[in-house]
Design a protein around this motif. Structure first.
Motif, mmCIF file in Angstrom:
data_model
loop_
_atom_site.group_PDB
_atom_site.id
_atom_site.type_symbol
_atom_site.label_atom_id
_atom_site.label_comp_id
_atom_site.label_asym_id
_atom_site.label_seq_id
_atom_site.Cartn_x
_atom_site.Cartn_y
_atom_site.Cartn_z
ATOM 1 N N LYS A 1 20.637 45.546 33.224
ATOM 2 C CA LYS A 1 21.210 44.628 34.217
ATOM 3 C C LYS A 1 20.131 44.104 35.157
ATOM 4 O O LYS A 1 19.376 44.868 35.739
ATOM 5 N N HIS B 1 29.165 43.716 47.890
ATOM 6 C CA HIS B 1 29.769 43.506 46.568
ATOM 7 C C HIS B 1 31.168 42.951 46.833
ATOM 8 O O HIS B 1 31.940 43.546 47.575
ATOM 9 N N GLU C 1 26.934 50.649 39.330
ATOM 10 C CA GLU C 1 28.332 51.040 39.525
ATOM 11 C C GLU C 1 28.806 51.847 38.310
ATOM 12 O O GLU C 1 28.533 51.464 37.175
ATOM 13 N N LEU D 1 32.718 45.312 30.072
ATOM 14 C CA LEU D 1 32.986 44.082 29.326
ATOM 15 C C LEU D 1 32.244 44.024 27.989
ATOM 16 O O LEU D 1 32.717 43.383 27.055
ATOM 17 N N ASP E 1 35.449 33.290 32.629
ATOM 18 C CA ASP E 1 34.169 32.586 32.512
ATOM 19 C C ASP E 1 33.511 32.749 31.133
ATOM 20 O O ASP E 1 32.530 32.077 30.839
ATOM 21 N N LYS F 1 25.344 32.324 35.808
ATOM 22 C CA LYS F 1 25.790 30.946 36.098
ATOM 23 C C LYS F 1 25.865 30.741 37.600
ATOM 24 O O LYS F 1 25.979 31.702 38.385
ATOM 25 N N ASP G 1 27.408 38.933 29.749
ATOM 26 C CA ASP G 1 27.128 40.056 28.831
ATOM 27 C C ASP G 1 28.130 40.031 27.675
ATOM 28 O O ASP G 1 27.753 40.211 26.509
ATOM 29 N N GLY H 1 28.940 39.989 34.156
ATOM 30 C CA GLY H 1 29.745 40.733 33.176
ATOM 31 C C GLY H 1 30.262 39.805 32.084
ATOM 32 O O GLY H 1 30.235 40.150 30.892
ATOM 33 N N SER I 1 25.920 42.444 40.421
ATOM 34 C CA SER I 1 27.354 42.335 40.131
ATOM 35 C C SER I 1 28.144 42.205 41.424
ATOM 36 O O SER I 1 27.636 42.495 42.505
ATOM 37 N N GLY I 2 29.375 41.707 41.293
ATOM 38 C CA GLY I 2 30.169 41.372 42.479
ATOM 39 C C GLY I 2 29.486 40.293 43.287
ATOM 40 O O GLY I 2 29.497 40.269 44.506
ATOM 41 N N ALA I 3 28.868 39.350 42.548
ATOM 42 C CA ALA I 3 27.963 38.396 43.180
ATOM 43 C C ALA I 3 28.324 36.938 42.905
ATOM 44 O O ALA I 3 27.679 36.027 43.417
ATOM 45 N N GLY I 4 29.341 36.707 42.055
ATOM 46 C CA GLY I 4 29.727 35.326 41.738
ATOM 47 C C GLY I 4 28.819 34.667 40.727
ATOM 48 O O GLY I 4 28.847 33.452 40.545
ATOM 49 N N GLY J 1 28.692 35.733 37.435
ATOM 50 C CA GLY J 1 29.277 35.857 36.097
ATOM 51 C C GLY J 1 28.551 36.809 35.161
ATOM 52 O O GLY J 1 28.659 36.674 33.939
HETATM 53 N N1 LIG Z 1 28.748 44.501 31.719
HETATM 54 C C1 LIG Z 1 29.153 44.395 32.991
HETATM 55 N N2 LIG Z 1 28.313 43.940 33.930
HETATM 56 C C2 LIG Z 1 28.721 43.810 35.210
HETATM 57 N N3 LIG Z 1 29.933 44.125 35.645
HETATM 58 C C3 LIG Z 1 30.821 44.581 34.760
HETATM 59 C C4 LIG Z 1 30.467 44.725 33.400
HETATM 60 N N4 LIG Z 1 31.545 45.169 32.764
HETATM 61 C C5 LIG Z 1 32.514 45.306 33.671
HETATM 62 N N5 LIG Z 1 32.097 44.970 34.886
HETATM 63 C C6 LIG Z 1 32.929 45.000 36.122
HETATM 64 O O1 LIG Z 1 33.185 43.647 36.551
HETATM 65 C C7 LIG Z 1 32.986 43.534 37.965
HETATM 66 C C8 LIG Z 1 32.519 42.131 38.343
HETATM 67 O O2 LIG Z 1 31.518 41.773 37.460
HETATM 68 P P1 LIG Z 1 30.543 40.553 37.647
HETATM 69 O O3 LIG Z 1 29.447 40.964 38.521
HETATM 70 O O4 LIG Z 1 30.206 40.061 36.324
HETATM 71 O O5 LIG Z 1 31.477 39.469 38.318
HETATM 72 P P2 LIG Z 1 31.262 38.597 39.566
HETATM 73 O O6 LIG Z 1 29.965 38.819 40.215
HETATM 74 O O7 LIG Z 1 32.499 38.790 40.382
HETATM 75 O O8 LIG Z 1 31.146 37.170 38.935
HETATM 76 P P3 LIG Z 1 32.244 36.068 38.732
HETATM 77 O O9 LIG Z 1 33.334 36.325 39.716
HETATM 78 O O10 LIG Z 1 31.535 34.811 38.956
HETATM 79 O O11 LIG Z 1 32.649 36.263 37.286
HETATM 80 C C9 LIG Z 1 31.947 44.593 38.276
HETATM 81 O O12 LIG Z 1 32.052 45.013 39.603
HETATM 82 C C10 LIG Z 1 32.276 45.703 37.296
HETATM 83 O O13 LIG Z 1 33.267 46.553 37.836
#
Ligand SMILES: Nc1ncnc2c1ncn2[C@@H]1O[C@H](COP(=O)(O)OP(=O)(O)OP(=O)(O)O)[C@@H](O)[C@H]1O
Ligand SMILES: C[C@](O)(CO)[C@H](O)COP(=O)(O)OP(=O)(O)OC[C@H]1O[C@@H](n2ccc(N)nc2=O)[C@H](O)[C@@H]1O
Length: 335
Positions: A92, A174, A60, A68, A137, A11, A106, A103, A96-99, A101
């Protein structure tokens, strides 16, 4: 039984306003979310022994109980008393850690798929209630369309968004969401808005009445995004992220010197910019990558190694698995 290559799309938060803070520390948001074609891919094998196992290309290292997809599978087992299990493979592609969504998406795909594989018969509202216990989210992904999202993610209203494409820039960092929300300098009192305050801007783009410009250095991009063009909306988390994470600041500034006004998604680290068509997005990305590789110093500003990847994607109108769950109420008791 196996379900192969199920998509879990990312997203973007087209705008994200922080309008308050709850007593438990969580922030109240108003955000326009949309789905994009950048997706993880999930394969699920039925297990008859009730166990949940997983393999993932997530670089990671995280424990099973933090993943998740495992948490989503266990949550639906708990809610329904189902004695079946699953082996879940996650490929993947969403950083991840990218904003973006990844995780949460998934988790939503696993809920949709297992509800079908295990014939647990939950409806959309019931899956969304389980999803909210996994992440703010997740309900958005289960709802399955672009949406104006309020509260911490539980109030979701579907909205129309235009068929445009995006360039998503991943800086080489990240970001932990909590670090951004707890920053003392975060703006937490943006004025609340209504859908009617921004729906005109969306229709403006949807009508094809857009401002597009070939910049002097040849990068074809929308010069004025729908948001900067209308003066509407912002990401309140962006100022904190730019101050704290030099790589994001560098990428944003580098793009700005090229006339590309990119905006942060979620709590970062990804920035995105809009393009009218998939072709113009692809062309712009090739031109930007060529500039990056040539190592040019532009406007006395060096990008260095701050940009990790660029993803060209399309906006999606619907989650590809949206119809895998019924909207009808009362098909099964949860508990
Ligand atoms: N299936 C998964 N995929 C990615 N990260 C996961 C998953 N399960 C757990 N995580 C944990 O969740 C953390 C953040 O995940 P994700 O990348 O989905 O969030 P984000 O980039 O911060 O996105 P947002 O803040 O928009 O939800 C990861 O660093 C990881 O530790
Ligand atoms: C900001 C968004 O990216 C918008 O899409 C999401 O709402 C973030 O969702 P998320 O990554 O699932 O975040 P969570 O894992 O639930 O929250 C991580 C941490 O961020 C803070 N947090 C998160 C969401 C929110 N509305 N207010 C917060 O204050 C809390 O400290 C929380 O402990």
């Amino acid at each position: 039984m196996t379900f192969y290559d199920l998509p879990a799309p990312a997203k973007l938060n087209l705008f994200l306003h922080v309008v308050g803070r709850r007593e438990d520390g969580y922030h109240l948001l108003q955000s326009l979310f949309r789905l994009i074609s950048l997706s993880d891919s999930i394969t699920i094998d039925l297990r008859r022994d009730g166990r949940i196992s997983r393999e993932s290309t997530l670089t990671e290292q995280i424990a099973d109980e933090s993943d998740l997809v495992v948490r989503a599978a266990r949550a639906i087992q708990r809610a329904t008393g189902c004695v079946l299990g699953a082996h879940i493979h996650v490929n993947k592609r969403i950083p991840s850690g990218a904003g973006l969504g990844g995780g949460s998406s998934d988790a939503a795909t696993v809920l949709l798929a297992l509800n079908r594989m295990w014939r647990t018969g939950l409806n959309r509202q019931q899956l969304m209630a389980i999803g909210l216990t996994l992440g703010a989210d997740v309900p958005f992904f289960l709802q399955g369309t672009a949406a104006f999202v309020q509260g911490i993610g539980e109030q979701i209203e579907s909205v129309n968004v235009p068929d445009i494409s995006y360039l998503v820039f991943k800086p080489d960092v990240h970001i932990e969401t909590a670090a951004v929300f707890t920053d003392p300098d975060l703006t937490r009192d943006s004025e609340t808005v209504k859908i009617t305050d921004f729906s005109g801007c969306i229709n403006f783009v949807g009508s094809g009445n857009t401002v597009q410009n070939r910049l002097s250095d040849g990068v074809i991009m929308r010069n004025k995004t729908i948001w900067s063009g209308s003066g509407f909306g912002k990401n309140d988390l962006e100022a904190v992220v730019l101050r704290r994470f030099a790589a994001v600041h560098r990428v944003k500034s580098w793009l700005s010197t090229l006339g590309v006004e990119a905006r942060l998604s979620g709590s970062g680290s990804c920035l995105f910019a809009e393009a009218d068509t998939p072709e113009s997005a692809q062309l712009a990305s090739e031109e930007l990558l060529a500039k990056m590789q040539s190592g040019n110093e532009i406007s006395n500003f060096k990008l260095g190694g701050s940009l990790k990847s660029v993803h060209v994607c399309d906006g999606l109108q619907f989650h590809p698995l949206k119809d895998w769950v019924s909207d009808s109420l009362g098909s099964r008791q949860v508990g």
